[in-house]
Scaffold this active site. Structure first.
Site, short mmCIF file in Angstrom:
data_model
loop_
_atom_site.label_atom_id
_atom_site.label_comp_id
_atom_site.label_asym_id
_atom_site.label_seq_id
_atom_site.Cartn_x
_atom_site.Cartn_y
_atom_site.Cartn_z
N ARG A 130 -3.58 7.99 -6.22
CA ARG A 130 -4.23 6.99 -7.05
C ARG A 130 -4.53 7.58 -8.42
NH1 ARG A 130 -9.00 3.24 -4.80
NH2 ARG A 130 -9.29 1.89 -6.59
N ARG A 163 -17.33 0.27 -1.35
CA ARG A 163 -16.40 0.06 -0.25
C ARG A 163 -16.86 -1.20 0.46
NH1 ARG A 163 -12.97 3.31 2.42
NH2 ARG A 163 -13.85 5.28 1.76
N LYS A 205 0.87 -1.17 0.00
CA LYS A 205 0.00 0.00 0.00
C LYS A 205 0.91 1.22 0.00
CE LYS A 205 -3.97 2.18 2.21
NZ LYS A 205 -3.55 3.55 1.97
N GLU A 264 -0.93 3.39 -8.32
CA GLU A 264 -0.55 4.45 -7.39
C GLU A 264 0.72 5.08 -7.95
OE1 GLU A 264 -2.54 4.99 -4.75
OE2 GLU A 264 -1.34 6.05 -3.27
P1 AMP Z 1 -7.10 5.18 2.11
O1 AMP Z 1 -6.85 6.45 1.31
O2 AMP Z 1 -6.33 5.10 3.37
O3 AMP Z 1 -8.57 4.90 2.26
O4 AMP Z 1 -6.53 3.95 1.23
C1 AMP Z 1 -6.94 3.69 -0.08
C2 AMP Z 1 -5.92 4.22 -1.07
O5 AMP Z 1 -4.72 3.48 -1.02
C3 AMP Z 1 -6.33 4.07 -2.51
O6 AMP Z 1 -7.23 5.05 -2.92
C4 AMP Z 1 -5.02 4.16 -3.25
O7 AMP Z 1 -4.70 5.51 -3.51
C5 AMP Z 1 -4.00 3.67 -2.24
N1 AMP Z 1 -3.31 2.42 -2.59
C6 AMP Z 1 -1.99 2.21 -2.42
N2 AMP Z 1 -1.65 0.97 -2.80
C7 AMP Z 1 -2.77 0.37 -3.24
C8 AMP Z 1 -3.04 -0.95 -3.76
N3 AMP Z 1 -2.12 -1.88 -3.86
N4 AMP Z 1 -4.34 -1.22 -4.10
C9 AMP Z 1 -5.29 -0.28 -3.98
N5 AMP Z 1 -5.08 0.95 -3.49
C10 AMP Z 1 -3.82 1.29 -3.13
#
Ligand code: AMP
Length: 591
Positions: free
Chosen positions: A257, A418, A252, A300
């Protein structure tokens, strides 16, 4: 269609503090709208002319709008400026100025929605030398024939400050009710919206051709689809329980994104909020141009150290969000794209394939780009045991990731959803909440002492998708530098409203209320039961909500998130339960 119908609806919506009334007003409006205008009316109530991804803006400077108001109201520019200082809002300024205007045009043209829309459209499309003057004339032509209330809303729209405060979901509910009489059909519309991000087209199809035509809307190249989102888990065990015992685990990364659309015509990049951001990353555009097929990909984008190739934190990537000096920023802050999904390939949607099948396809596509430096497949492994996830997570964190994303192997790509098909697991969970929470600013208290003239504390809310309400969860006053305080004061000004917003639920009394728009990141020491904050109320104990204790602003404004993307009230419940588990307490013990 008379423009006044729209204006009356806007007025009613601005005055209500009932969430249900918002939908009712929209249903009544749609019922009065001719079918061939449904798309335009839908965009107008969202404060836009086209879907966001078109990136079309009216582009009028404040000064020009003031001149238009002056010329149509017969007031001097100084008088208009004075009014603006008093009201703090150009729409209200127009309303006031026009109220005392004498006779309107001798032969006024009727104010129809068609006329207003097409004039706005011309304003947006006028560019180049002398365009501001041209735009001014167009806006004046409307104001000349408009009533003072109509002028108010015309200017609010032109300035991008319509702010009816309705979520897309409210519009979907209203459309389903108006055209099928059944709110449950919102699902069909929502799906069409999720794959096209174009509510206007879905609305027009529904009104003109019925529900079946909406059902057949498909993902299309150059129309961004709404991204699939992840739920949060606190332990690797929980992740695997949610995943049928076996899952894909990915880095992650902490970047931006990006949804990539590549066709014969070229490449377009869209942000998580589906804005066109192609101009920010010309280097990325060049890299993905090498891909052989027509594709929609997700990944990303992360800044890397030009010397070592190491991933850099999110803040570094922010240097690339600019309109000018892109070339220089490109050199100083090179980026790589780490792809994690494929949604479309050579004319066909791939969303119905499973995660594993999509990953295999994605690998082929990445190989075809022949640019391993810049276009990468995101690091991934398949895990069956919590220890495997934990080990992979240590590697991820060492490489500069926030944690890992864990994905169900059998899951299709669900645009806009989600769900637990994707979960995020951030750094190790301790008894104090190491994890960050993203909350919406809904109110403020005036500052005292050193903070006089700024806000002293902000009231923050989590989002409850079920009720479509923003529920307060904490008041935060720490973690702000003087610079932050200044910025918040200025940036929040445009979101100030005279009363609690219709979609806000709280037991707190505030000095200032805001429409829910700005999301900030906070950390807190724990989550407690609360009699005054309604977030997730009754979920843990009857009559109580959940609140954050000792919250602190992390310094990060989540401007990549809409208000509805804030941490959900449900997430607070699961964080509360995990915290009890970690601390070895039972739920009844409360705290
Ligand atoms: P959050 O912003 O904490 O809700 O986490 C989701 C975000 O993590 C996504 O919108 C992406 O921008 C990011 N992200 C980073 N790595 C990944 C991955 N391997 N798969 C999906 N999202 C990812």
């Amino acid at each position: 269609m008379d423009f006044s119908l729209l204006v009356e609806t806007f007025q009613q919506m601005g005055q209500t503090s009932s969430r249900i009334a918002l939908t009712d007003y929209l249903v009544a409006l749609f019922a009065k709208t001719p079918h061939d205008l449904i798309d335009k009316v839908t965009y107008l109530i969202q404060g836009k002319l086209y879907p966001d991804y078109e990136g079309i803006e009216l582009g009028l400077a404040d000064k020009m709008v003031m001149r238009a108001i002056a010329s149509s109201s017969g007031k001097s520019l100084t008088e208009v400026e004075r009014l603006y200082q008093k009201t703090g809002d150009l729409g209200d300024t127009a309303g006031e100025a026009m109220r005392s205007k004498g006779q309107s045009s001798l032969y006024p043209e009727p104010m129809t929605v068609e006329r207003v829309y097409s004039t706005f459209d011309k304003v947006a499309r006028t560019s180049g030398a002398g365009s501001q003057e041209q735009k001014l004339k167009l806006v004046s032509s409307l104001l000349n024939d408009a009533t003072s209330e109509e002028s108010r809303y015309i200017i609010k729209f032109v300035m991008g400050q319509l702010r009816l405060g309705i979520a897309d979901y409210t519009v979907l509910d209203a459309l389903a009710l108006a055209f099928t009489g059944d709110k449950s059909n919102r699902k069909v519309l929502e799906n069409a919206y999720n794959v096209s991000s174009d509510l206007g087209t879905a609305a027009r199809l529904l009104a003109a051709n019925g529900l079946e035509s909406v059902r057949s809307m498909q993902v299309t190249l150059f129309k961004p689809l709404r991204p699939m989102l992840a739920e949060r888990v606190i332990t690797a065990e929980e992740a695997l329980e949610r995943m049928e015992g076996r899952a894909g685990v990915e880095f992650k990364l902490d970047g931006e994104r990006v949804q990539i659309h590549k066709g014969r015509q070229g490449v377009e990049l869209f942000s998580r909020r589906l804005e066109r951001i192609t101009g920010h990353y010309p280097d990325l555009v060049d890299s993905v141009r090498m891909i052989k097929s027509d594709v929609i990909l997700e990944g990303e984008v992360v800044a890397v150290n030009a010397q070592t190739g190491e991933y850099l934190p999110f803040q570094e990537l922010m240097h690339r969000r600019r309109k000018h000096g892109v070339e220089e920023a490109m050199e100083n802050y090179p980026v790589v794209i780490n792809l994690f999904d494929i949604l479309y390939l050579d004319g066909q949607s791939k969303m119905h394939l499973t995660y594993l099948e999509r990953r295999k396809l994605l690998k082929k596509v990445v190989d075809s780009a022949k640019n391993k430096e810049k276009v990468r497949l995101i690091e991934q492994t398949i895990a069956e045991k919590p220890e495997e996830i934990e080990r992979f997570m240590t590697v991820a964190i060492e490489e500069g990731c926030e944690g890992v994303m864990i994905k169900q192997l059998s899951s299709v790509y669900r645009a806009g959803a989600r769900e637990y098909a994707w979960v995020k697991l951030k750094r190790e969970y301790r008894s104090d909440l190491a994890d960050t929470i993203d909350l919406v600013i809904i109110g403020a208290l005036h500052g005292r002492g050193r903070r006089t003239g700024k806000y002293g504390a902000l009231l923050l809310a989590a989002y409850d998708p079920k009720s479509d309400m923003f529920q307060s969860a904490t008041k935060v006053g720490t973690g702000f530098t003087d610079e932050h305080l200044e910025q918040f004061y200025n940036n929040l000004e445009k979101h100030v409203i005279p009363h609690r917003h219709a979609r806000v639920e709280t037991g707190m009394e505030m000095d200032v209320w805001f429409e829910p728009a700005v999301v900030i990141e906070v950390i807190a020491s724990e989550i407690t039961l609360s009699p005054s904050h309604p977030a997730a109320k009754n979920s843990v104990r009857e009559g109580f909500g959940l609140a954050l204790r000792f919250p602190k602003f992390t310094g990060k404004v989540r401007d990549d998130k809409n208000a509805e993307d804030a941490t959900a009230s449900e997430e607070l419940v699961s964080m509360y339960r995990k915290q009890l588990k970690v601390a070895g307490k039972s739920e009844d013990a409360g705290n």
